[in-house]
Write an enzyme that holds these catalytic residues in place. Structure first.
Site, PDB file in Angstrom:
ATOM      1  CG  PHE A   2      29.389  40.684  49.351  1.00  0.00           C
ATOM      2  CD1 PHE A   2      29.479  42.051  49.614  1.00  0.00           C
ATOM      3  CD2 PHE A   2      30.034  39.805  50.215  1.00  0.00           C
ATOM      4  CE1 PHE A   2      30.193  42.526  50.703  1.00  0.00           C
ATOM      5  CE2 PHE A   2      30.743  40.273  51.311  1.00  0.00           C
ATOM      6  CZ  PHE A   2      30.823  41.637  51.552  1.00  0.00           C
ATOM      7  CB  VAL A   3      33.942  39.082  45.704  1.00  0.00           C
ATOM      8  CG1 VAL A   3      33.265  38.822  44.370  1.00  0.00           C
ATOM      9  CG2 VAL A   3      34.419  40.534  45.784  1.00  0.00           C
TER      10      VAL A   3
ATOM     11  CG  ASP B  61      30.374  48.178  45.744  1.00  0.00           C
ATOM     12  OD1 ASP B  61      29.827  48.102  44.636  1.00  0.00           O
ATOM     13  OD2 ASP B  61      29.801  47.835  46.796  1.00  0.00           O
TER      14      ASP B  61
ATOM     15  NE  ARG C  44      39.273  41.523  57.262  1.00  0.00           N
ATOM     16  CZ  ARG C  44      38.704  42.580  56.682  1.00  0.00           C
ATOM     17  NH1 ARG C  44      38.948  42.840  55.425  1.00  0.00           N
ATOM     18  NH2 ARG C  44      37.896  43.364  57.349  1.00  0.00           N
TER      19      ARG C  44
END
Ligand code: 5GP
Length: 176
Positions: free
Chosen positions: A152-153, A103, A165
């Protein structure tokens, strides 16, 4: 699939992930033939990607892990800490860092500086996702699964406050 309150939309399906990880594995195997690379997984975000990638590596290799911490919620803190270090020396080794997402690049910038002093023969980065629009440090992953927008992934190893997760796909997180 029923609507999920935490999910804006699915960005990359399970099938797309499997196909791309297969390709990455073939490419890396071809590049590292005869070199016995060391794959360094960056916990915890790498877990699903790392396991699937390794199943597609056809050269002799070894595995090790580090745990770095820089994120809280959906924002990078910019301060990176090593929570768990490598078990083995990387002197003379061809290292491939396996990361979930690049990022700002601050985490990998810190890690590259840190590992370069330990005498590796080479160090490359393999990341599942790349968010180049948000870069704050000069980091250039050699192997990239998918380039994504600045959203945001979650899923496939990526969390929001340790949740999600386990999702088998990559989705865009829906803020409540
Ligand atoms: P960077 O230091 O490059 O800003 O961020 C590195 C770490 O931040 C990644 O390994 C990942 O754990 C976390 N991160 C960055 N972007 C996202 C994102 O969109 N979703 C999630 N879940 N984590 C992210």
């Amino acid at each position: 699939m029923p609507e999920q309150p935490f999910l804006e939309r699915i960005l990359i399906s399970e099938e797309q992930l499997a196909a791309r990880v297969h390709e990455l594995g073939r490419q890396i195997s071809a590049d590292y033939r005869g070199k016995q690379p060391l794959f360094v997984g960056i916990l915890r975000g790498c877990i699903l990607f790392y396991a699937d990638l390794m199943k597609n590596i056809s050269v002799d290799c070894t595995m090790d892990f580090m745990c770095l911490s820089s994120y809280a919620g959906t924002g990078s803190t910019g301060h990176v800490r090593t929570m768990l270090d490598l078990r083995e020396s990387i002197k003379g080794r061809h290292v491939v860092i396996v990361e979930d997402i690049v990022d700002t690049g601050l985490t990998l910038d810190y890690l590259m500086q840190h590992l370069k002093d330990r005498g590796a023969a080479s160090i490359e980065i393999c990341c599942l996702l790349d968010k180049p629009s948000n870069r704050k440090a000069e980091v250039h992953p050699k192997y990239v699964g998918f380039t994504v927008e600045n959203e945001f992934v979650i899923g496939y190893g990526l969390d929001y406050n340790e949740l999600y997760r386990n999702l088998p796909y990559i989705g865009v997180f829906k803020k409540q």
